[in-house]
Design a protein around this motif. Sequence first.
Motif, PDB file in Angstrom:
ATOM      1  N   GLN A   3     -33.468   5.729 -51.018  1.00 38.59           N
ATOM      2  CA  GLN A   3     -33.717   6.958 -51.748  1.00 38.59           C
ATOM      3  C   GLN A   3     -33.804   8.120 -50.768  1.00 38.59           C
ATOM      4  N   ALA A   4     -33.205   9.235 -51.116  1.00 38.71           N
ATOM      5  CA  ALA A   4     -33.274  10.438 -50.285  1.00 38.71           C
ATOM      6  C   ALA A   4     -34.348  11.365 -50.846  1.00 38.71           C
ATOM      7  N   GLY A   5     -35.199  11.884 -49.941  1.00 37.29           N
ATOM      8  CA  GLY A   5     -36.208  12.860 -50.343  1.00 37.29           C
ATOM      9  C   GLY A   5     -37.324  12.311 -51.213  1.00 37.29           C
ATOM     10  N   ALA A   6     -37.549  11.002 -51.167  1.00 37.85           N
ATOM     11  CA  ALA A   6     -38.580  10.395 -52.020  1.00 37.85           C
ATOM     12  C   ALA A   6     -39.969  10.790 -51.536  1.00 37.85           C
ATOM     13  N   ARG A   7     -40.840  11.158 -52.472  1.00 40.37           N
ATOM     14  CA  ARG A   7     -42.225  11.473 -52.130  1.00 40.37           C
ATOM     15  C   ARG A   7     -42.930  10.191 -51.718  1.00 40.37           C
ATOM     16  N   LEU A   8     -43.758  10.298 -50.683  1.00 36.31           N
ATOM     17  CA  LEU A   8     -44.472   9.131 -50.190  1.00 36.31           C
ATOM     18  C   LEU A   8     -45.828   8.956 -50.846  1.00 36.31           C
ATOM     19  N   ALA A   9     -46.347  10.012 -51.486  1.00 36.79           N
ATOM     20  CA  ALA A   9     -47.670   9.916 -52.105  1.00 36.79           C
ATOM     21  C   ALA A   9     -47.804   8.714 -53.042  1.00 36.79           C
ATOM     22  N   PRO A  10     -46.816   8.428 -53.901  1.00 37.60           N
ATOM     23  CA  PRO A  10     -46.969   7.270 -54.793  1.00 37.60           C
ATOM     24  C   PRO A  10     -47.010   5.932 -54.061  1.00 37.60           C
ATOM     25  N   ARG A  21     -37.265  11.842 -45.522  1.00 40.26           N
ATOM     26  CA  ARG A  21     -35.835  12.189 -45.590  1.00 40.26           C
ATOM     27  C   ARG A  21     -35.052  11.058 -46.232  1.00 40.26           C
ATOM     28  N   ARG A  22     -35.465   9.818 -45.868  1.00 44.59           N
ATOM     29  CA  ARG A  22     -34.805   8.653 -46.443  1.00 44.59           C
ATOM     30  C   ARG A  22     -35.821   7.517 -46.545  1.00 44.59           C
ATOM     31  N   GLY A  43     -30.267   7.601 -34.287  1.00 41.57           N
ATOM     32  CA  GLY A  43     -31.205   8.463 -33.576  1.00 41.57           C
ATOM     33  C   GLY A  43     -32.291   9.040 -34.457  1.00 41.57           C
ATOM     34  N   GLU A  44     -32.598   8.381 -35.570  1.00 38.17           N
ATOM     35  CA  GLU A  44     -33.624   8.859 -36.488  1.00 38.17           C
ATOM     36  C   GLU A  44     -34.977   8.239 -36.152  1.00 38.17           C
ATOM     37  N   SER A  45     -36.038   8.985 -36.420  1.00 38.55           N
ATOM     38  CA  SER A  45     -37.380   8.412 -36.306  1.00 38.55           C
ATOM     39  C   SER A  45     -37.589   7.426 -37.454  1.00 38.55           C
ATOM     40  N   VAL A  46     -38.476   6.454 -37.227  1.00 37.98           N
ATOM     41  CA  VAL A  46     -38.743   5.415 -38.219  1.00 37.98           C
ATOM     42  C   VAL A  46     -40.241   5.304 -38.468  1.00 37.98           C
ATOM     43  N   VAL A  62     -42.185  13.082 -43.804  1.00 40.39           N
ATOM     44  CA  VAL A  62     -41.615  12.384 -42.656  1.00 40.39           C
ATOM     45  C   VAL A  62     -40.154  12.787 -42.524  1.00 40.39           C
ATOM     46  N   PRO A  63     -39.748  13.328 -41.372  1.00 33.71           N
ATOM     47  CA  PRO A  63     -38.383  13.822 -41.236  1.00 33.71           C
ATOM     48  C   PRO A  63     -37.320  12.739 -41.076  1.00 33.71           C
ATOM     49  N   GLY A  64     -37.706  11.520 -40.796  1.00 37.72           N
ATOM     50  CA  GLY A  64     -36.740  10.449 -40.546  1.00 37.72           C
ATOM     51  C   GLY A  64     -36.681   9.438 -41.669  1.00 37.72           C
ATOM     52  N   THR A  65     -36.516   8.176 -41.283  1.00 36.77           N
ATOM     53  CA  THR A  65     -36.397   7.065 -42.231  1.00 36.77           C
ATOM     54  C   THR A  65     -37.725   6.344 -42.368  1.00 36.77           C
ATOM     55  N   VAL A  66     -38.116   6.081 -43.605  1.00 36.70           N
ATOM     56  CA  VAL A  66     -39.281   5.249 -43.886  1.00 36.70           C
ATOM     57  C   VAL A  66     -38.780   3.902 -44.380  1.00 36.70           C
ATOM     58  N   VAL A  67     -39.177   2.842 -43.696  1.00 35.90           N
ATOM     59  CA  VAL A  67     -38.808   1.486 -44.104  1.00 35.90           C
ATOM     60  C   VAL A  67     -40.030   0.858 -44.759  1.00 35.90           C
ATOM     61  N   ARG A  68     -39.905   0.595 -46.042  1.00 34.48           N
ATOM     62  CA  ARG A  68     -41.038   0.035 -46.800  1.00 34.48           C
ATOM     63  C   ARG A  68     -40.848  -1.473 -46.948  1.00 34.48           C
TER      64      ARG A  68
END
Length: 348
Positions: A3-10, A21-22, A43-46, A62-68
């Motif tokens: 998902q792009a631009g997903a809110r992390l609060a939930p 960002r992703r 080269g993205e932050s994780v 978070v400007p980079g990628t979040v891996v859940r």
Amino acid sequence: MVQAGARLAPHTTLRLGGPARRLVEADSADAVIEAVRAADAAGESVLLLGGGSNVVVADEGVPGTVVRFASSGFRTQRRADGSVLLIVEAGEDWDRLVAATVADGLGGLECLSGIPGRTGATPVQNVGAYGVEIAELLVDVDLYDRRAGTVRCHVPAAELGLGYRTSTLKGRDDAIVLRVRFALPGDGDSAPIRYPELARALGVDPGARVPAPAAREAVLGLRRGKGMVLDAADHDTWSAGSFFTNPVLPEADVPTGPEADGLPRWPAGPGLVKLPAAWLIEHAGFRRGHPGPGGRVALSTKHVLALTNRGAGATSDLLELAREVRAGVQERFGVTLRPEPVLVGCRL
């Protein structure tokens, strides 16, 4: 799923945090490795995210990628000595695992009931509660080494530097837990009941063992009374758990004088003493329900160690309240409280 631009609060128990960002939902160890490798190659932050129960994410996100972590599953192996090896995927919900082992007639984990989050995070934080720590049960972990690009299997617990709410894995993201193994006694009794409050609730002497289901229910009851069991309808549970760790100090630095009369303390190693952060906070003048900015955040009405989102808060509000509490304890007792959750894109 990506998902792009997903809110992390939930995806956090505080219900706070800006967008990623992703956001990648990784449903297996291989999917975790693939997502991290792709981000590293770009080269993205994780940011690695499990249950979101021990993290404070900045309002900016978070400007980079979040891996859940969405990997799940576990299995058991009976060992020659009668104990049981429990092999768990990192994304398995922790309390669901505890409930399943107790239901299967296995004791050992019951004192860690009701703790939110994923299993892979437990050795990172050396999670502990009611007299039991992960360090006592952990056998080894499988890690993905981002620098080498390889998987290290069966890394022994002894190599992880497990200490009070810490390990060599904490505060770094180059060694990613993929799988965890625990050794359980193999019978249906609890670990020895060491914590006085839990012993009183069970009506037993410290050191006794009781049926694991009884210990689990008692622990859940105690945690509910402190707002420490997740409940979407209860804003006291919209928290990251205990926000501050119990400070460990040299004996010479323990507060003295009339203001410190009655201050509990416990041995914490040669020349060291552990102090209860909750006592320090309360005796610095902060009461349950103490409000932060605009009442949008507050100390829990059940437990002063939890900083809670009352439904309309922002991470900036929460941090302002945390700074107020930290400064009050520092001024009153000369002790600096340190946050327990991981701060992402923000600081105290």
